[in-house]
Write an enzyme that holds these catalytic residues in place. Sequence first.
Site, PDB file in Angstrom:
ATOM      1  N   CYS A 568       0.759  -1.140  -0.004  1.00  0.00           N
ATOM      2  CA  CYS A 568      -0.253  -0.145  -0.073  1.00  0.00           C
ATOM      3  C   CYS A 568       1.139   1.516  -0.062  1.00  0.00           C
ATOM      4  CB  CYS A 568      -0.716  -0.286   1.386  1.00  0.00           C
ATOM      5  SG  CYS A 568      -1.594  -1.801   1.506  1.00  0.00           S
ATOM      6  N   ARG A 601     -12.096   6.202  -1.597  1.00  0.00           N
ATOM      7  CA  ARG A 601     -11.793   5.289  -1.149  1.00  0.00           C
ATOM      8  C   ARG A 601     -11.519   3.452  -1.139  1.00  0.00           C
ATOM      9  NH1 ARG A 601      -7.588   6.626   3.380  1.00  0.00           N
ATOM     10  NH2 ARG A 601      -6.940   4.815   3.580  1.00  0.00           N
ATOM     11  N   HIS A 666      -3.119  -6.375   1.889  1.00  0.00           N
ATOM     12  CA  HIS A 666      -2.854  -6.044   2.937  1.00  0.00           C
ATOM     13  C   HIS A 666      -3.833  -7.657   3.274  1.00  0.00           C
ATOM     14  CE1 HIS A 666      -5.553  -3.303   3.865  1.00  0.00           C
ATOM     15  NE2 HIS A 666      -5.886  -3.590   5.012  1.00  0.00           N
TER      16      HIS A 666
END
Length: 716
Positions: A568, A601, A666
Amino acid sequence: MNPRARIACLAADAARWGTTRLLHRGGGNAPGAVALRLDPGIIGALGDALERSVVVTGTNGKTTTTGLAADALGSRGERVVCNRAGNNMESGIAAALVGARSERPRVGCFECDELYTVRVLPRLRPRALVLLNLFRDQLDRYGEIDHTQDVIAEALRRSPQTAIAYNADDPLCASIAARVDNAGVPFGIDEPTGLEADRISDSRFCAKCNAPLDYEYVHYGQLGKYRCPKCGWRRPELAFAAVNVSLTCGGYEFDVEDRRGEKPVRHHVTTRYNGLYMVYNVMAALVACVLGGGSVSRFQEVLDAYEPASGRGKTYQLDGGYSVVSNLAKNPTGFNRMIAQVRAEDGHYVALFLNDNDADGHDVSWIWDIDLERLHDLSDLRCVFVGGTRREDMAVRVKYAELGAPIELIDGVEDALRFVGAGERLHVIANYTAFPPVVAELGRLEQSWHAPALTVTSEAVSMVEHAAPTPVALDRPLRIVHLYPDALNLYGDGGNIASLSKRCEWRGIPCRVDQVLMGQELDLSDADVVLLGGGADRDQLAVCHELQGQREKLAAYVEAGGVLLAICGGYQLLGHYYMMGDERVEGLHVLDIETTAGATRLIGNVAIESPVCDAPIVGFENHAGRTLLGAGEKPLGRALVHGTGNNGEDGGEGVLHEGVVGTYLHGPILPKNPGVTDWLLARALRRRGVTAELPALNDDLERIAHDVAMRIATHR
Ligand code: GLN
């Protein structure tokens, strides 16, 4: 009350009657939602009838603090309206106000979700907002902590007469107070408490100048006495301070010093609670009571009589002398506090329940930020049970903590009790939606459970075994370098290190892990695997400055085929830049990629097909950045879920560039995708001249956790 509000109240009454009588459900939110629909200003309309009110917010401790503060505010017989059951969104507060209006309460005491403060405060205009702490929690809902801070600051700006009583030991809270003009009432613990610092802290950097903070002492998480060595920003002088904090056999004892006047006034407090977090909660409740115009003369009495909400921290006595302690923990900091309690009691049996429902957050990567390894201290841990919708993920987490006890997947507490030795105690820690079913089951077991004649001995319980490894000869151990874990650690990046190092260990490959912290010299000359984790925008900015001076070293390492995993924020930093609005975070120009923050997002479970390993790679993404690859770069894989990946549009996810794996996944990525770990390790070993295939390991738990994640990513 205006006619519109009156109609809204009547409709809410009908909704309450319907949900409780007809549907037999608690009428927590529904009546409030109905009232708000008919009159969006209902909180203001009913709030105006209150003489005074306080609102409590923050990540951990809201329900306990609010309940206690409400009791304290009502200790002289005042009628207090409070959303005690923990329905803390706008609708929950509206429902409480509507439901209590006929009793004509004069005082209000409300728990409010952090993101709803901006809707509630301007309408309710309370005397004080009590801000307890801010920790990473449900990041898939809250985004990054900066966003939560912005929302709370905005709420305060829109309610200028509200004072902010805040935990000054938390720099994330103090920095909100510093940004607004509202009157500030800082509280904190004004002496070291000697606790071991948690591995993960949610704030290492100065809110004013981004330099790493210095701590005189840390209590836990980022809470402590801090100071910025560069600009001098420091923990504010405390208006209320806990001092003489001491642990007694039954809990904590301390004095709260009210230092607002000329001469400090002391209130002595004795609690039955043995977590330090309760010192904060109790002190915050006392402060709320003072600011809410209550009397503290009966505070101790109120505290003694206080029953924590629904089963929190409760011990259930079961047939046969068995006992079960139930605790709620929703995030790493909360979990660490509960783990401290298991250690304090030297527990033998622990059950961890993990759900990923909407209210928990769908992202379970935070379990890798829990300091579960601290359970190594237990003298005789016999079994760790894992339950909940994501028990498989928890099982993998426990496996990599190597606690030396068997791991058992369970459906409920009763299931676990079959393995618990006669008359022993079981410690249960469950997250948000996993907790009520545990409490309900314990209630039933208390009534009707009969201890089994025989329990299953731990030998019979499954244990993860690895074949004895044949040691691999290396001139020096494989060197894994974890870059800036103090700044880039947003989504359980420690799990990636655990996956790399344990999978070496289990195969007899000597390895060592070096952490390079902010400000430390970077030496990659004999690095074999480098890891850069994920981070919030602010942390990235701090790391970016740090990394600029190290660019050449990193570029040379990549150029020479070095193995690097960048997650990320770390992935974005390898490119040319990350544009956050007008602010440009200069990248390292190691990869030909560019990132620009979007207005929304990209958040959710992801699966990608990648040449790196056979099984699809599963994980979770949560980023504002949209990354575009230059013509010469290849993605790590192809997204199997529409609208996810580098930019949500071209179907590519991450980057694969020689030995560099960059990705938004992740989870953390490696433990659930051992194929990726082994790809990185094999490549690193090849650079060291070891070409033999890596021996297979027992990956049963990893496989089932992978399959669950895969199912969720492709079906939700
Ligand atoms: N702050 C960056 C973004 O939002 C990276 C977040 C992350 O590390 N997941 O895009």
